[in-house]
Design a protein around this motif. Structure first.
Motif, short mmCIF file in Angstrom:
data_model
loop_
_atom_site.label_atom_id
_atom_site.label_comp_id
_atom_site.label_asym_id
_atom_site.label_seq_id
_atom_site.Cartn_x
_atom_site.Cartn_y
_atom_site.Cartn_z
N UNK A 173 1.03 -1.06 -0.31
CA UNK A 173 0.09 -0.28 -0.11
C UNK A 173 0.71 1.41 0.15
N UNK A 174 1.70 1.13 0.93
CA UNK A 174 3.16 2.65 1.22
C UNK A 174 3.27 2.65 -1.05
N UNK A 175 4.30 1.55 -1.41
CA UNK A 175 4.59 0.92 -2.43
C UNK A 175 4.26 1.81 -3.58
N UNK A 176 2.42 1.38 -3.51
CA UNK A 176 1.89 1.75 -4.60
C UNK A 176 1.04 3.87 -4.38
N UNK A 177 1.08 4.02 -3.03
CA UNK A 177 0.75 5.31 -2.56
C UNK A 177 2.05 6.01 -3.17
N UNK A 178 3.23 5.16 -2.98
CA UNK A 178 4.66 6.16 -4.39
C UNK A 178 3.94 6.36 -4.86
N UNK A 179 3.81 5.98 -6.02
CA UNK A 179 4.64 5.83 -7.52
C UNK A 179 3.22 6.82 -7.53
N UNK A 180 1.63 6.80 -6.90
CA UNK A 180 0.74 8.03 -7.81
C UNK A 180 1.58 9.28 -7.28
N UNK A 181 2.55 9.47 -5.77
CA UNK A 181 3.45 10.63 -5.30
C UNK A 181 3.90 10.86 -7.15
N UNK A 182 4.48 9.59 -7.32
CA UNK A 182 5.51 10.33 -8.35
C UNK A 182 5.31 10.79 -9.52
N UNK A 183 3.57 10.19 -10.13
CA UNK A 183 3.01 10.81 -11.18
C UNK A 183 2.98 11.60 -10.68
N UNK A 184 2.24 13.00 -9.65
CA UNK A 184 2.16 13.61 -9.14
C UNK A 184 3.26 14.51 -9.59
N UNK A 185 4.09 14.24 -9.00
CA UNK A 185 6.22 15.04 -9.27
C UNK A 185 5.89 15.59 -10.27
N UNK A 186 5.28 14.28 -10.84
CA UNK A 186 6.08 15.04 -12.66
C UNK A 186 5.00 15.23 -14.13
N UNK A 187 3.62 15.33 -13.41
CA UNK A 187 2.54 16.30 -13.31
C UNK A 187 3.05 17.71 -13.14
N UNK A 188 3.68 17.90 -12.28
CA UNK A 188 3.56 18.68 -11.85
C UNK A 188 5.60 19.61 -13.25
N UNK A 189 5.90 18.87 -13.44
CA UNK A 189 7.54 19.12 -13.96
C UNK A 189 7.06 19.27 -15.76
N UNK A 190 5.72 18.48 -16.13
CA UNK A 190 6.11 17.48 -16.92
C UNK A 190 5.47 19.89 -17.94
N UNK A 191 6.25 19.68 -19.25
CA UNK A 191 5.86 20.36 -19.96
C UNK A 191 5.34 19.80 -21.12
N UNK A 192 4.30 20.22 -22.40
CA UNK A 192 2.95 19.73 -23.26
C UNK A 192 2.95 20.95 -24.15
N UNK A 193 3.25 19.87 -25.48
CA UNK A 193 2.81 20.94 -26.23
C UNK A 193 1.84 19.99 -27.13
N UNK A 194 0.64 21.52 -27.79
CA UNK A 194 0.27 20.54 -28.20
C UNK A 194 -0.18 21.46 -29.96
N UNK A 195 0.04 20.00 -30.68
CA UNK A 195 -0.17 20.89 -32.42
C UNK A 195 -1.24 20.06 -32.84
#
Length: 190
Positions: free
Chosen positions: A160-182
């Motif tokens: 359960x800790x591991x599942x939450x950690x993966x979600x926390x990593x995903x959230x952190x990545x969305x905060x750094x993510x740069x997206x361009x849409x064409x």
């Protein structure tokens, strides 16, 4: 490039208070280090688990939260309450926290020594009161968090800790993510 999960850190922060004295607080810190090391080495835990010194005052809590908010590798915090960690002192720190957190409702020892248990053992090993008070304060503050209940060595708890950690990593990545849409335009207009 997406960083590997092992490059991300989850900080284990243990709450207590000064009234227990230096000897007890040293043991609490030692126990917390053992928990952090065991979780860090578990194959069920995808991120690095980093032990942070035991926090005993509102200022110490606010300082570790400020440090976590600025640390690029820190994607979340796990809070573990040692016995009585007065929840009121957590209010300012939790209000300032910008990263997800998990409340680990556990105790250091798996088994209680019913035949020899005394207040010294309870003061050193029990987390029930501090955990309940902390959970109540988080609820009153309307804080979004994950709560995991069970012994920290149990496989299910670590999963359960591991599942939450993966979600926390995903959230952190969305905060750094740069997206361009064409998009292409349609040449046919009516």
């Amino acid at each position: 490039m997406i960083p590997s999960l092992k490059q991300s850190e989850i900080w284990l922060v243990t709450g207590s208070q000064g009234l227990y004295g230096d000897e007890t607080l040293r043991q609490v810190a030692d126990n917390a280090q053992k928990v952090a090391l065991a979780l860090d080495q578990s194959p069920r835990i995808p991120c690095r688990v980093v032990w942070k010194p035991v926090v005993k005052t509102a200022d110490e809590i606010t300082a570790v939260v400020a440090e976590a908010n600025q640390a690029g590798r820190c994607v979340g915090l796990v809070f573990w309450m040692h016995t009585f960690s007065p929840a009121k002192m957590w209010i300012a720190g939790l209000a300032a926290l910008q990263k997800p957190y998990l409340h680990l409702h556990t105790q250091f020892n798996r088994e209680l020594p019913w035949g020899t248990i005394d207040m010294d053992f309870m003061n050193l090993n029990q987390a029930a009161h501090g955990d309940r008070e902390f959970g109540f304060a988080c609820t009153r503050l309307r804080q979004s968090r994950k709560v995991v209940v069970g012994h920290w060595q149990d496989e299910e708890v670590q999963e359960r800790l591991g599942a939450w950690m993966r979600a926390a990593c995903g959230l952190a990545e969305t905060r750094r993510l740069k997206v361009a849409r064409f998009a292409t335009t349609c040449a046919t207009w009516r």
